[in-house]
Motif scaffolding. Structure first.
Motif, PDB file in Angstrom:
ATOM      1  N   ASP A  79      19.123 -16.626 -75.093  1.00  0.00           N
ATOM      2  CA  ASP A  79      18.252 -16.016 -74.450  1.00  0.00           C
ATOM      3  C   ASP A  79      18.117 -16.265 -72.196  1.00  0.00           C
ATOM      4  O   ASP A  79      18.190 -14.912 -72.009  1.00  0.00           O
ATOM      5  CB  ASP A  79      16.856 -16.105 -73.871  1.00  0.00           C
ATOM      6  CG  ASP A  79      16.005 -15.361 -75.868  1.00  0.00           C
ATOM      7  OD1 ASP A  79      16.577 -14.746 -76.155  1.00  0.00           O
ATOM      8  OD2 ASP A  79      14.778 -16.262 -76.236  1.00  0.00           O
ATOM      9  N   ASP A 186       9.389 -15.696 -68.704  1.00  0.00           N
ATOM     10  CA  ASP A 186       8.988 -13.965 -69.690  1.00  0.00           C
ATOM     11  C   ASP A 186      10.779 -13.801 -69.820  1.00  0.00           C
ATOM     12  O   ASP A 186      10.802 -13.138 -71.309  1.00  0.00           O
ATOM     13  CB  ASP A 186       8.234 -12.941 -69.382  1.00  0.00           C
ATOM     14  CG  ASP A 186       9.284 -11.923 -67.657  1.00  0.00           C
ATOM     15  OD1 ASP A 186      10.988 -12.813 -67.323  1.00  0.00           O
ATOM     16  OD2 ASP A 186       8.600 -11.337 -66.917  1.00  0.00           O
ATOM     17  N   LYS A 189      12.949 -16.201 -74.954  1.00  0.00           N
ATOM     18  CA  LYS A 189      11.638 -16.161 -76.013  1.00  0.00           C
ATOM     19  C   LYS A 189      11.564 -17.057 -77.467  1.00  0.00           C
ATOM     20  O   LYS A 189      10.537 -17.107 -77.960  1.00  0.00           O
ATOM     21  CB  LYS A 189      12.305 -14.179 -76.962  1.00  0.00           C
ATOM     22  CG  LYS A 189      12.372 -12.991 -75.828  1.00  0.00           C
ATOM     23  CD  LYS A 189      10.759 -13.366 -75.013  1.00  0.00           C
ATOM     24  CE  LYS A 189      10.591 -11.926 -74.058  1.00  0.00           C
ATOM     25  NZ  LYS A 189       9.484 -11.627 -73.658  1.00  0.00           N
ATOM     26  N   VAL A 190      13.564 -17.390 -76.864  1.00  0.00           N
ATOM     27  CA  VAL A 190      13.139 -18.581 -78.008  1.00  0.00           C
ATOM     28  C   VAL A 190      13.810 -20.302 -77.132  1.00  0.00           C
ATOM     29  O   VAL A 190      14.759 -19.991 -76.103  1.00  0.00           O
ATOM     30  CB  VAL A 190      14.498 -18.190 -79.212  1.00  0.00           C
ATOM     31  CG1 VAL A 190      14.463 -19.437 -79.693  1.00  0.00           C
ATOM     32  CG2 VAL A 190      13.583 -16.916 -79.762  1.00  0.00           C
TER      33      VAL A 190
END
Length: 329
Positions: A79, A186, A189-190
């Motif tokens: 990410d 934000d 996510k992982v």
């Protein structure tokens, strides 16, 4: 292709334990070919918690090195890497963004293309030109078909197969430019909670210069030991086909092929390997291939530079004996 005001080529160099992977360094070669058409520079991109050593190695191979350093850029932080790559693409307005065809490279480039509405090329093995338009060769159906692909969106985004291109020769070291990119919460996510060191990390097939691979034709785990002996004698790495792994002769970390590792060593010795398409697609980029099989019609001989027709259990001991004698002399 009209490149407009886009000139520079960004090449993401994936790292492992602070060392740039060869597949990324090899990617600098097609980047150089692209830069010759666009009139721009080749900029190597490094992301990690510490980029110093990798930057020193990459600098003589590129016109410049862009480093993004921070605690968010740990191994496996896809990410963060993808977010940063998108920011760099916006900042440098490149003509192309390239990466090695690794799981991370494929994920990052695919996500970048999805976000920017771009076409992408995955697993390219060659680069040619139609005027000023780059045309990439991409293997399909396990390597049985070679497809030429040209994308008409900018930047051009592609990943290249390990061993398909040679690393560029070193020249004058390019400047290293640090870029501060703080990953917003934000965007992640992982998160990687824990990295477990598996046996596969000790089996570096992709970087090996010599690979000795055993197939079902080795006959048994006891005879497969000959493959391991020869690999050790040559300072190489043991490879295996899926049948040899399923029979429990060696761990899955050694698998070469479409569902294993894509390799391109200088020397590849296939012992008792029939040459199924799924296997050949994983080693077709090898520099020199020696095949040993008792079936003179085995498909592996179609891709071999030297073919030995015979019982591998009898041929390998003779090879090992001869090599030992020559090394002793």
């Amino acid at each position: 292709m009209d490149w407009g005001n886009r000139k520079d080529i960004l090449v993401f160099l994936e790292q492992k334990d602070g060392k740039a992977l060869n597949v990324g360094l090899e990617c600098l070669t097609p980047a150089r070919a692209l830069a010759q058409h666009t009139g721009g520079q080749v900029l190597a991109v490094l992301m990690g918690t510490d980029n110093k050593d990798a930057a020193e190695k990459a600098a003589p191979l590129a016109d410049g090195v862009v480093t993004v350093t921070g605690g968010d850029y740990t191994d496996g932080a896809a990410d963060a890497f993808t977010w940063a790559l998108e920011q760099l693409a916006a900042r440098y307005n490149p003509a192309a963004v390239l990466a090695g065809n690794t799981p991370l490279g494929r994920e990052m480039t695919a996500r970048l293309c999805a976000r920017l509405g771009l076409g992408s090329v995955q697993d390219a093995t060659a680069l040619a030109w139609d005027g000023d338009t780059p045309v990439w060769t991409v293997p399909l159906y396990g390597g049985t078909v070679l497809n030429d692909v040209a994308v008409d969106t900018l930047p051009v985004v592609a990943t290249t197969r390990s061993g398909a291109f040679a690393k560029p020769e070193a020249g004058q070291a390019g400047a290293v430019t640090p870029v501060d990119l703080q990953v917003p919460a934000d965007a992640v996510k992982v998160k990687v909670a824990e990295a477990v060191k598996e046996i596969s990390e000790a089996v570096n097939l992709e970087e090996a210069k010599v690979i000795v691979t055993g197939g079902r034709g080795m006959g048994s785990k006891e005879q497969f030991a000959l493959v391991e002996e020869l690999a050790d004698l040559l300072g190489g790495v043991v490879g295996a086909t899926r049948p040899a792994i399923e029979d429990g002769w060696v761990s899955r970390a050694h698998q070469v092929g479409q569902s294993g590792k894509i390799v391109a060593p200088a020397l590849y010795i296939a012992c008792g390997v029939s040459g199924a398409t799924q296997h050949v697609s994983g080693m077709s980029g090898s520099g020199y291939v020696v095949a040993i099989n008792k079936d003179e019609d085995a498909p592996i001989f179609d891709v071999a530079d030297v073919g030995i027709v015979g019982d591998v259990a009898k041929v390998l001991p003779l090879m090992i004996q001869e090599i030992r004698q020559r090394k002793a002399d």
